[in-house]
Design a protein around this motif. Structure first.
Motif, mmCIF file in Angstrom:
data_model
loop_
_atom_site.group_PDB
_atom_site.id
_atom_site.type_symbol
_atom_site.label_atom_id
_atom_site.label_comp_id
_atom_site.label_asym_id
_atom_site.label_seq_id
_atom_site.Cartn_x
_atom_site.Cartn_y
_atom_site.Cartn_z
ATOM 1 N N LEU A 137 0.836 -1.209 0.000
ATOM 2 C CA LEU A 137 0.000 0.000 0.000
ATOM 3 C C LEU A 137 0.868 1.256 0.000
ATOM 4 C CD1 LEU A 137 -2.910 -0.910 2.450
ATOM 5 C CD2 LEU A 137 -2.951 -0.892 -0.039
ATOM 6 N N CYS A 157 -0.649 -17.259 -3.118
ATOM 7 C CA CYS A 157 -2.025 -17.006 -3.561
ATOM 8 C C CYS A 157 -2.408 -17.963 -4.696
ATOM 9 C CB CYS A 157 -2.127 -15.537 -4.002
ATOM 10 S SG CYS A 157 -3.744 -15.051 -4.579
ATOM 11 N N ARG A 175 -8.567 -16.821 -7.551
ATOM 12 C CA ARG A 175 -7.451 -15.998 -7.059
ATOM 13 C C ARG A 175 -7.935 -14.872 -6.156
ATOM 14 N NH1 ARG A 175 -3.639 -15.002 -12.211
ATOM 15 N NH2 ARG A 175 -5.664 -14.611 -13.178
ATOM 16 N N SER A 176 -9.044 -14.236 -6.530
ATOM 17 C CA SER A 176 -9.603 -13.194 -5.665
ATOM 18 C C SER A 176 -10.047 -13.773 -4.330
ATOM 19 C CB SER A 176 -10.781 -12.501 -6.348
ATOM 20 O OG SER A 176 -10.323 -11.575 -7.312
ATOM 21 N N SER A 179 -6.793 -14.403 -2.320
ATOM 22 C CA SER A 179 -6.197 -13.200 -1.705
ATOM 23 C C SER A 179 -7.119 -12.636 -0.628
ATOM 24 C CB SER A 179 -5.869 -12.132 -2.762
ATOM 25 O OG SER A 179 -6.990 -11.769 -3.515
ATOM 26 N N ILE B 129 -9.091 3.545 -0.484
ATOM 27 C CA ILE B 129 -8.590 2.247 -0.935
ATOM 28 C C ILE B 129 -7.153 2.001 -0.461
ATOM 29 C CG2 ILE B 129 -7.863 0.970 -3.001
ATOM 30 C CD1 ILE B 129 -10.355 2.161 -4.408
ATOM 31 N N ALA B 130 -6.294 2.979 -0.654
ATOM 32 C CA ALA B 130 -4.865 2.735 -0.415
ATOM 33 C C ALA B 130 -4.388 3.085 0.983
ATOM 34 C CB ALA B 130 -4.036 3.503 -1.456
ATOM 35 N N GLU B 183 -13.311 -4.271 3.711
ATOM 36 C CA GLU B 183 -11.868 -4.377 3.487
ATOM 37 C C GLU B 183 -11.553 -5.007 2.132
ATOM 38 O OE1 GLU B 183 -9.513 -3.038 5.410
ATOM 39 O OE2 GLU B 183 -11.070 -2.301 6.756
ATOM 40 N N ALA B 184 -12.289 -6.049 1.790
ATOM 41 C CA ALA B 184 -12.046 -6.710 0.505
ATOM 42 C C ALA B 184 -12.361 -5.774 -0.660
ATOM 43 C CB ALA B 184 -12.861 -7.993 0.405
ATOM 44 N N HIS B 187 -9.121 -3.884 -1.011
ATOM 45 C CA HIS B 187 -8.019 -4.715 -1.479
ATOM 46 C C HIS B 187 -8.202 -5.173 -2.916
ATOM 47 C CE1 HIS B 187 -6.783 -5.333 2.803
ATOM 48 N NE2 HIS B 187 -5.639 -5.156 2.212
ATOM 49 N N GLN B 188 -9.402 -5.649 -3.231
ATOM 50 C CA GLN B 188 -9.602 -6.173 -4.574
ATOM 51 C C GLN B 188 -9.498 -5.080 -5.626
ATOM 52 O OE1 GLN B 188 -9.863 -9.530 -5.505
ATOM 53 N NE2 GLN B 188 -9.214 -9.802 -3.386
ATOM 54 N N PHE B 190 -7.603 -2.392 -5.279
ATOM 55 C CA PHE B 190 -6.172 -2.074 -5.329
ATOM 56 C C PHE B 190 -5.408 -3.137 -6.122
ATOM 57 C CE2 PHE B 190 -1.820 -1.890 -3.799
ATOM 58 C CZ PHE B 190 -1.563 -0.530 -3.735
ATOM 59 N N PHE B 191 -5.658 -4.400 -5.785
ATOM 60 C CA PHE B 191 -4.977 -5.493 -6.481
ATOM 61 C C PHE B 191 -5.321 -5.496 -7.970
ATOM 62 C CE2 PHE B 191 -4.898 -8.253 -2.343
ATOM 63 C CZ PHE B 191 -3.797 -7.553 -1.884
ATOM 64 N N SER B 193 -5.893 -3.145 -9.867
ATOM 65 C CA SER B 193 -5.165 -2.093 -10.569
ATOM 66 C C SER B 193 -3.664 -2.327 -10.613
ATOM 67 C CB SER B 193 -5.435 -0.738 -9.915
ATOM 68 O OG SER B 193 -6.814 -0.443 -9.929
ATOM 69 N N TYR B 194 -3.100 -2.797 -9.492
ATOM 70 C CA TYR B 194 -1.639 -2.818 -9.393
ATOM 71 C C TYR B 194 -1.008 -4.200 -9.298
ATOM 72 C CZ TYR B 194 -2.637 2.073 -8.430
ATOM 73 O OH TYR B 194 -3.102 3.355 -8.516
ATOM 74 N N LEU B 195 -1.749 -5.177 -8.765
ATOM 75 C CA LEU B 195 -1.213 -6.539 -8.642
ATOM 76 C C LEU B 195 -2.267 -7.535 -9.125
ATOM 77 C CD1 LEU B 195 0.167 -6.095 -4.970
ATOM 78 C CD2 LEU B 195 1.559 -6.096 -7.034
ATOM 79 N N PRO B 196 -2.619 -7.430 -10.408
ATOM 80 C CA PRO B 196 -3.779 -8.180 -10.924
ATOM 81 C C PRO B 196 -3.669 -9.705 -10.793
ATOM 82 C CG PRO B 196 -2.528 -7.160 -12.706
ATOM 83 C CD PRO B 196 -2.019 -6.567 -11.436
ATOM 84 N N LYS B 197 -2.450 -10.220 -10.639
ATOM 85 C CA LYS B 197 -2.286 -11.673 -10.467
ATOM 86 C C LYS B 197 -2.971 -12.161 -9.188
ATOM 87 C CE LYS B 197 1.142 -13.142 -13.547
ATOM 88 N NZ LYS B 197 2.375 -12.325 -13.518
ATOM 89 N N LEU B 198 -3.214 -11.257 -8.260
ATOM 90 C CA LEU B 198 -3.870 -11.640 -7.008
ATOM 91 C C LEU B 198 -5.391 -11.652 -7.157
ATOM 92 C CD1 LEU B 198 -1.680 -9.562 -4.489
ATOM 93 C CD2 LEU B 198 -1.543 -12.018 -4.924
ATOM 94 N N THR B 199 -5.864 -11.399 -8.367
ATOM 95 C CA THR B 199 -7.313 -11.362 -8.610
ATOM 96 C C THR B 199 -7.636 -12.145 -9.882
ATOM 97 O OG1 THR B 199 -7.359 -9.438 -10.077
ATOM 98 C CG2 THR B 199 -7.287 -9.004 -7.710
#
Lengths: 225, 225
Positions: A137, A157, A175-176, A179, B129-130, B183-184, B187-188, B190-191, B193-199
């Motif tokens: 973050l 993950c 994956r969502s 995580s 979000i961040a 919270e999700a 996170h979702q 944020f992920f 946008s920036y860490l799409p592999k986590l979604t």
DNA sequence: TTATGTTAGATAGTATTACTATCATTCAAA
DNA sequence: TTTGAATGATAGTAATACTATCTAACATAA
């Protein structure tokens, strides 16, 4: 039988490999103690240097800044968790039992292994709960992600996502969900301890409660028609 | 018809009420712009003072430190969201539709209202979000929680929990599910946008994807036998 | 009208943080 | 024996996170 476990953290995270020297190992071990004690915001290289009877300059030769040091600790943790997961899932056939085992792993403390240079697992666990989201973050997330420094987290993950798909190949968000389970395991434990109104803990401890909640959430999500 | 909306943030959060003066309102408005632009870690009262052509001392007369200022902004946001929720749920009878509306609210930007002293809602949304978890993921969480400064967040969580219970009175974890959804949703997004592999985002945008995932998760959790 | 209080500006100063640089010393490998 | 790598010792800088004091402007109350 006595063997040594070693998790190679990507060299992009550090300047000099802390695993390779005595001072390096002391940096990591004491950093875990100090971050736990002070919280990441109040933790500084100066305080760490005093703690290990070294100079700030020495620590800066290993890590660019405290953010990288935290990233190192978390990458070590994520790699370790992935290892424990693969190890603990050996010989389990039932995909449901596999996923239950994963939730237990995510919500309970790591076993304190022998060896005197071992990290304090209880502290490490608390650091993961309270500090882990601070490594991504940040405004610089896109640049640092290019250095592949989040790979252990993504791998973990991905592993859990694969188990979800194994249990139900039609589920659309493996994956969502994965995580979300990891992040929720941290948040629910934190909330249970410090902001219990945000949870439904009552008689159980933070860890048992979180495990119950997450299992209910997970299996309803993937076993629903 | 023209009316003015005002959310009273607890006086424990500030030293002097920023809503009461011109400088105070400029502090909040510019803080939102600057925190969005720099990220909370790089945001300082000095930079904010330069931005609004005031002195650091002036800002310190309103807020003890930047953590409190962030808390003010988030409390304003949580109160506003709760208001929009109650407003948007008026005349909806179907509890399922109510919950769908809530998810849409949690995952999409706030409407940019008129009025030239209005906060930038897109920036505000990104800050939530961040940066939002940084207000409670601190070592001092127990002390600051005693000042009731997290009340708006708990209220929002409680409202959503009540809707969950309304839809299914037998569901055992309404508050934990509620805080997990909030919270999700951060996170979702944020992920995505920036860490799409986590979604599992692919074709959809971060917000639409997150809404789909959360609705699936929520209704499977509470509509399951 | 004068006195009072509130608010902000201007200015200064401190301790700590987050580094960077240089040089000497130790120690182990070639 | 030389070389090089790692650490220690020391110094220094820019920025951060405040605290303090004094003055000016202005609105209100006596």
């Amino acid at each position: 039988m006595d063997f040594h476990l070693n998790f190679q953290v990507s060299h992009k995270v550090y300047l000099r490999d802390p695993e390779g020297t005595e001072v390096g190992r002391k940096i990591i071990k004491s950093a875990i103690d100090l971050i736990y004690e002070l919280g990441f915001e109040h933790f500084t290289f100066r305080k760490l240097a005093v703690e290990i009877h070294a100079t700030e300059a020495t620590i800066y030769r290993y890590f660019e800044n405290k953010h990288r040091l935290l990233l190192y600790i978390l990458n070590w943790y994520w790699s370790y968790i992935e290892f424990l997961m693969m190890f603990g899932l050996q010989n389990i056939q039932d995909t449901r039992v596999k996923l239950e085992t994963v939730i237990e792993l995510l919500t309970h403390e790591l076993p304190q292994s022998s060896g005197n240079m071992d990290y304090n697992k209880r502290f490490l666990n608390q650091i993961v709960i309270a500090e882990s989201s601070k490594v991504y973050l940040v405004k610089e997330v896109e640049e640092i992600n290019k250095e592949a420094v989040f790979k252990p987290y993504k791998d973990l993950c991905g592993r859990i996502a694969a188990l979800i798909t194994e249990h139900n190949p039609t589920y659309a968000y493996p994956r969502s969900l994965s995580s979300t389970l990891i992040e929720a395991s941290h948040h629910q434990q934190f909330f249970s301890s410090y902001l219990p109104k945000l949870t439904d803990v009552e008689h159980h401890g933070a860890k048992d409660f979180t495990a119950m909640f997450l299992k209910d959430l997970l299996f309803k999500a993937i076993e629903h028609p």
